[in-house]
Design a protein around this motif. Structure first.
Motif, PDB file in Angstrom:
ATOM      1  N   GLN A  31       0.841  -1.186   0.000  1.00 61.38           N
ATOM      2  CA  GLN A  31       0.000   0.000   0.000  1.00 61.38           C
ATOM      3  C   GLN A  31       0.878   1.239   0.000  1.00 61.38           C
ATOM      4  OE1 GLN A  31      -2.744  -0.790   3.296  1.00 61.38           O
ATOM      5  NE2 GLN A  31      -4.388  -1.006   1.801  1.00 61.38           N
ATOM      6  N   ALA A  32       2.001   1.154  -0.683  1.00 69.96           N
ATOM      7  CA  ALA A  32       2.912   2.284  -0.847  1.00 69.96           C
ATOM      8  C   ALA A  32       2.596   2.984  -2.153  1.00 69.96           C
ATOM      9  CB  ALA A  32       4.357   1.799  -0.847  1.00 69.96           C
ATOM     10  N   PHE A  33       2.249   4.246  -2.081  1.00 70.37           N
ATOM     11  CA  PHE A  33       1.897   4.983  -3.286  1.00 70.37           C
ATOM     12  C   PHE A  33       3.067   5.025  -4.266  1.00 70.37           C
ATOM     13  CE2 PHE A  33      -1.161   7.589  -0.533  1.00 70.37           C
ATOM     14  CZ  PHE A  33      -2.214   6.747  -0.834  1.00 70.37           C
ATOM     15  N   MET A  34       2.790   4.647  -5.498  1.00 67.84           N
ATOM     16  CA  MET A  34       3.776   4.677  -6.561  1.00 67.84           C
ATOM     17  C   MET A  34       3.549   5.885  -7.472  1.00 67.84           C
ATOM     18  SD  MET A  34       4.750   1.609  -9.206  1.00 67.84           S
ATOM     19  CE  MET A  34       3.082   1.452  -9.845  1.00 67.84           C
ATOM     20  N   ARG A  35       2.289   6.185  -7.737  1.00 63.40           N
ATOM     21  CA  ARG A  35       1.968   7.412  -8.463  1.00 63.40           C
ATOM     22  C   ARG A  35       0.503   7.779  -8.225  1.00 63.40           C
ATOM     23  NH1 ARG A  35       2.280   3.490 -12.534  1.00 63.40           N
ATOM     24  NH2 ARG A  35       0.398   3.367 -13.870  1.00 63.40           N
ATOM     25  N   HIS A  36       0.224   9.044  -8.388  1.00 62.52           N
ATOM     26  CA  HIS A  36      -1.130   9.585  -8.291  1.00 62.52           C
ATOM     27  C   HIS A  36      -1.444  10.167  -9.665  1.00 62.52           C
ATOM     28  CE1 HIS A  36      -0.701   9.390  -3.857  1.00 62.52           C
ATOM     29  NE2 HIS A  36       0.551   9.754  -4.118  1.00 62.52           N
ATOM     30  N   GLN A  37      -2.566   9.764 -10.258  1.00 60.17           N
ATOM     31  CA  GLN A  37      -2.748  10.031 -11.679  1.00 60.17           C
ATOM     32  C   GLN A  37      -4.146  10.544 -12.007  1.00 60.17           C
ATOM     33  OE1 GLN A  37      -0.713   7.195 -14.158  1.00 60.17           O
ATOM     34  NE2 GLN A  37      -2.243   7.302 -15.780  1.00 60.17           N
ATOM     35  N   LEU A  38      -4.194  11.485 -12.953  1.00 60.16           N
ATOM     36  CA  LEU A  38      -5.409  12.014 -13.573  1.00 60.16           C
ATOM     37  C   LEU A  38      -5.310  11.812 -15.085  1.00 60.16           C
ATOM     38  CD1 LEU A  38      -6.297  15.490 -11.971  1.00 60.16           C
ATOM     39  CD2 LEU A  38      -7.794  13.505 -12.159  1.00 60.16           C
ATOM     40  N   PRO A  39      -6.428  11.602 -15.797  1.00 59.04           N
ATOM     41  CA  PRO A  39      -7.788  11.496 -15.259  1.00 59.04           C
ATOM     42  C   PRO A  39      -8.031  10.151 -14.591  1.00 59.04           C
ATOM     43  CG  PRO A  39      -7.798  11.140 -17.623  1.00 59.04           C
ATOM     44  CD  PRO A  39      -6.392  11.545 -17.265  1.00 59.04           C
ATOM     45  N   SER A  40      -9.064  10.088 -13.768  1.00 58.88           N
ATOM     46  CA  SER A  40      -9.374   8.867 -13.037  1.00 58.88           C
ATOM     47  C   SER A  40     -10.035   7.837 -13.939  1.00 58.88           C
ATOM     48  CB  SER A  40     -10.305   9.196 -11.864  1.00 58.88           C
ATOM     49  OG  SER A  40     -10.689   8.000 -11.192  1.00 58.88           O
ATOM     50  N   ARG A  41      -9.785   6.575 -13.629  1.00 58.77           N
ATOM     51  CA  ARG A  41     -10.452   5.474 -14.332  1.00 58.77           C
ATOM     52  C   ARG A  41     -11.732   5.070 -13.614  1.00 58.77           C
ATOM     53  NH1 ARG A  41      -6.491   3.540 -11.103  1.00 58.77           N
ATOM     54  NH2 ARG A  41      -6.782   1.551  -9.977  1.00 58.77           N
ATOM     55  N   LEU A  42     -12.065   5.708 -12.489  1.00 60.76           N
ATOM     56  CA  LEU A  42     -13.242   5.347 -11.708  1.00 60.76           C
ATOM     57  C   LEU A  42     -14.520   5.793 -12.434  1.00 60.76           C
ATOM     58  CD1 LEU A  42     -13.892   4.058  -8.934  1.00 60.76           C
ATOM     59  CD2 LEU A  42     -14.109   6.395  -8.039  1.00 60.76           C
ATOM     60  N   PRO A  43     -15.494   4.917 -12.603  1.00 61.28           N
ATOM     61  CA  PRO A  43     -16.726   5.286 -13.320  1.00 61.28           C
ATOM     62  C   PRO A  43     -17.428   6.479 -12.655  1.00 61.28           C
ATOM     63  CG  PRO A  43     -16.620   2.904 -13.011  1.00 61.28           C
ATOM     64  CD  PRO A  43     -15.494   3.488 -12.203  1.00 61.28           C
ATOM     65  N   PRO A  44     -18.022   7.351 -13.449  1.00 62.77           N
ATOM     66  CA  PRO A  44     -18.718   8.536 -12.893  1.00 62.77           C
ATOM     67  C   PRO A  44     -19.762   8.183 -11.844  1.00 62.77           C
ATOM     68  CG  PRO A  44     -18.466   8.755 -15.262  1.00 62.77           C
ATOM     69  CD  PRO A  44     -18.007   7.365 -14.921  1.00 62.77           C
ATOM     70  N   ALA A  45     -20.464   7.058 -12.018  1.00 64.00           N
ATOM     71  CA  ALA A  45     -21.497   6.684 -11.046  1.00 64.00           C
ATOM     72  C   ALA A  45     -20.884   6.397  -9.680  1.00 64.00           C
ATOM     73  CB  ALA A  45     -22.269   5.458 -11.547  1.00 64.00           C
ATOM     74  N   VAL A  46     -19.691   5.805  -9.651  1.00 60.52           N
ATOM     75  CA  VAL A  46     -19.026   5.529  -8.377  1.00 60.52           C
ATOM     76  C   VAL A  46     -18.492   6.828  -7.774  1.00 60.52           C
ATOM     77  CG1 VAL A  46     -17.228   4.183  -7.234  1.00 60.52           C
ATOM     78  CG2 VAL A  46     -18.444   3.218  -9.188  1.00 60.52           C
ATOM     79  N   GLN A  47     -18.004   7.730  -8.612  1.00 58.81           N
ATOM     80  CA  GLN A  47     -17.582   9.035  -8.116  1.00 58.81           C
ATOM     81  C   GLN A  47     -18.745   9.761  -7.450  1.00 58.81           C
ATOM     82  OE1 GLN A  47     -15.146  11.440 -10.726  1.00 58.81           O
ATOM     83  NE2 GLN A  47     -14.438   9.671 -11.890  1.00 58.81           N
ATOM     84  N   ALA A  48     -19.932   9.641  -8.026  1.00 62.96           N
ATOM     85  CA  ALA A  48     -21.113  10.270  -7.433  1.00 62.96           C
ATOM     86  C   ALA A  48     -21.459   9.643  -6.089  1.00 62.96           C
ATOM     87  CB  ALA A  48     -22.300  10.154  -8.392  1.00 62.96           C
ATOM     88  N   ARG A  49     -21.279   8.346  -5.958  1.00 57.41           N
ATOM     89  CA  ARG A  49     -21.512   7.680  -4.664  1.00 57.41           C
ATOM     90  C   ARG A  49     -20.522   8.170  -3.620  1.00 57.41           C
ATOM     91  NH1 ARG A  49     -21.245   1.523  -6.259  1.00 57.41           N
ATOM     92  NH2 ARG A  49     -20.911   1.334  -3.993  1.00 57.41           N
ATOM     93  N   ALA A  50     -19.278   8.340  -4.019  1.00 63.14           N
ATOM     94  CA  ALA A  50     -18.273   8.851  -3.085  1.00 63.14           C
ATOM     95  C   ALA A  50     -18.651  10.250  -2.596  1.00 63.14           C
ATOM     96  CB  ALA A  50     -16.900   8.866  -3.751  1.00 63.14           C
ATOM     97  N   LEU A  51     -19.126  11.084  -3.508  1.00 62.46           N
ATOM     98  CA  LEU A  51     -19.548  12.428  -3.117  1.00 62.46           C
ATOM     99  C   LEU A  51     -20.719  12.375  -2.152  1.00 62.46           C
ATOM    100  CD1 LEU A  51     -19.315  15.498  -3.412  1.00 62.46           C
ATOM    101  CD2 LEU A  51     -20.835  15.332  -5.399  1.00 62.46           C
ATOM    102  N   ASP A  52     -21.634  11.454  -2.363  1.00 61.65           N
ATOM    103  CA  ASP A  52     -22.769  11.321  -1.452  1.00 61.65           C
ATOM    104  C   ASP A  52     -22.317  10.937  -0.052  1.00 61.65           C
ATOM    105  OD1 ASP A  52     -25.682  10.984  -0.803  1.00 61.65           O
ATOM    106  OD2 ASP A  52     -25.041   8.908  -0.555  1.00 61.65           O
ATOM    107  N   VAL A  53     -21.379  10.000   0.051  1.00 58.45           N
ATOM    108  CA  VAL A  53     -20.830   9.617   1.356  1.00 58.45           C
ATOM    109  C   VAL A  53     -20.123  10.808   1.999  1.00 58.45           C
ATOM    110  CG1 VAL A  53     -19.103   8.172   2.508  1.00 58.45           C
ATOM    111  CG2 VAL A  53     -20.620   7.167   0.785  1.00 58.45           C
TER     112      VAL A  53
END
Length: 469
Positions: free
Chosen positions: A241-263
């Motif tokens: 769990q050692a970060f190797m890189r932080h990258q944009l754009p995200s591969r996470l589906p928009p619907a899951v991003q919306a769920r994260a925002l709701d939480v």
């Protein structure tokens, strides 16, 4: 924002320093700075006598003469809390102090999350032992253990049995002194604001480990309205769990991003987070469609600001300054994106015997010439500090670069060329063998902890860790 306004920057380092220099140069912002660097000597010697109340009192006395009208900090250990305290004292816009405390007290945050978004929580409980005390029997290994209050992922890691947890919680006198000095400013304020019924921050938290891809939701709250900015993918060194890189754009589906925002919306409103930037770290397992919160950081994730500006034209640091002066973040203009993909590349050693060569002046100049859009950070440390990193964090992070590209393919090509120039291995190790040791780091912070995680049981179901209601 009127040019006469002067903003105080607390604990202004790395990405913050680069961004604020740019804002001063291009937009005429006027800044003053205070605070110290926890990672360099002799600056970090101030830890020995640092007192949060006295620090804020001194800033408040100086504010009228200096003409400060706002304060910002994305420093997790002391800065975010100090900025909230000073803003409260001076009547400036700022994140409520109680909300900072609630986010940074990892056990309290888990309890709140269990009330408002239990589907995004993990099983957890307080380790019923003070530092150095015997470890209780009967715990359900494997476990993920971390301090109730910490930053930079210090002392956070997976343990697979009683002996590992015992070893992990044994500290020498000097280590205990450092740990207590890091936590005590938070502990004192915790007692004043949240009361004696909240467990001490001088303890460790146990959580059910999770095996899934990691992401970060960045957003802003203004006038109590929670707004998303974007999601950054956190890609780990294989088997860690050692970060190797932080990258944009995200591969996470928009619907899951919306769920994260709701939480995020449910949690932040529950703790009274009505103003400020935030970063929510979370796991998402596509196979089970499960989203799990790691933690909420009540501040700008400064490591990501440059990535958002390259890919989306969104300047998080400009937004931070604007809301510190009470301005709606939507009034901050966007710039034209300069890249289709961008990443923050992390270079680290997993073997204490490795001898890392850091670039000299000539090599840094060569990097700047070959990659004029690039950012380069290096982290020289004494051998003693490196040994402590391996003990507390699991690895040694010695460098970071930021680059952009037309797409993910060109981004990787540019990273490999830049890494070859610096003499460092390119952080695309998912295509190579996994390292033998493990570590981790949080966005905008420092280095590393755990080992390969295991899937968690849903909270309160088939897992003996407690989940208080």
């Amino acid at each position: 924002m009127p040019s006469a306004d002067r903003t105080l920057l607390l604990f202004n380092h790395d990405w913050d320093a680069v961004a604020h220099q740019r804002l001063a140069r291009t937009q005429g912002h006027r800044f003053d700075e205070d605070g110290f660097d926890l990672f360099t000597f002799p600056s970090n010697a101030r830890l020995a006598w640092f007192d949060m109340a006295r620090f804020v009192d001194g800033l408040a006395r100086r504010a009228p003469a200096r003409g400060w009208t706002a304060v910002v900090s994305s420093h997790e250990q002391f800065g975010a809390l100090a900025a909230a305290l000073l803003a409260e004292r001076m009547g400036w816009p700022g994140t409520p102090v109680a909300a900072i405390l609630a986010c940074q007290h990892k056990l309290y945050a888990r309890q709140v999350l269990q009330r408002v978004a239990p589907e995004a929580n993990v099983a957890f409980q307080l380790l019923d032992a003070e530092y150095g005390a015997p470890i209780p029997d009967g715990l359900p290994y494997p476990l993920f253990v971390k301090p109730v209050k910490a930053a930079f992922s210090v002392l956070a890691r997976r343990v697979d049995n009683h002996a590992e947890l015992h070893r992990h919680t044994r500290f020498g006198a000097w280590e205990l002194w450092v740990i207590r000095r890091l936590v005590e400013p938070f502990e004192r304020l915790l007692r004043e604001r949240l009361g004696p019924e909240v467990p001490s921050a001088h303890r460790m938290l146990l959580e059910a480990p999770v095996a899934a891809d990691q992401f970060n939701l960045d957003g802003v709250v203004f006038n109590g309205e929670v707004r998303a900015i974007g999601v950054v993918d956190a890609i780990m060194f294989p088997g860690t769990q050692a970060f190797m890189r932080h990258q944009l754009p995200s591969r996470l589906p928009p619907a899951v991003q919306a769920r994260a925002l709701d939480v995020a919306r449910r949690f932040l409103l529950a703790v009274g987070f009505t103003h400020g930037l935030f970063n929510m770290e979370f796991f998402y397992d596509a196979a089970s469609d499960r989203l799990t919160v790691i933690e909420f950081n009540p501040r700008l994730a400064s490591q990501y600001s440059d990535l958002y500006q390259r890919v989306l034209g969104v300047d998080l640091h400009a937004i931070e300054i604007a809301i510190a002066h009470g301005l709606d973040p939507d009034t901050v203009p966007r710039s034209a994106p300069t890249a289709g993909a961008a990443a923050s590349f992390v270079y680290r050693a997993f073997d204490p015997a490795d001898r890392v060569k850091l670039p000299d002046t000539a090599l840094r100049q060569a990097f700047a010439s070959a990659f004029p859009d690039g950012l380069l950070f290096q982290y020289p440390k004494s051998q003693g500090s490196i040994e402590r990193d391996f003990k507390w964090l699991g690895s040694y992070r010695y460098g970071i670069t930021h680059l952009g590209g037309r797409d993910a393919h060109e981004l990787r090509q540019r990273c490999e060329a830049a890494s070859a120039l610096l003499g460092w291995p390119a952080p695309y190790a998912e295509l190579a063998a996994a390292p033998a040791a493990h570590g981790a780091e949080a966005p905008g912070r420092s280095a590393t902890p755990p080992a390969a995680p295991t899937p968690a049981s849903p909270p309160g179901r088939n897992h003996p860790l407690e989940v208080p209601s």
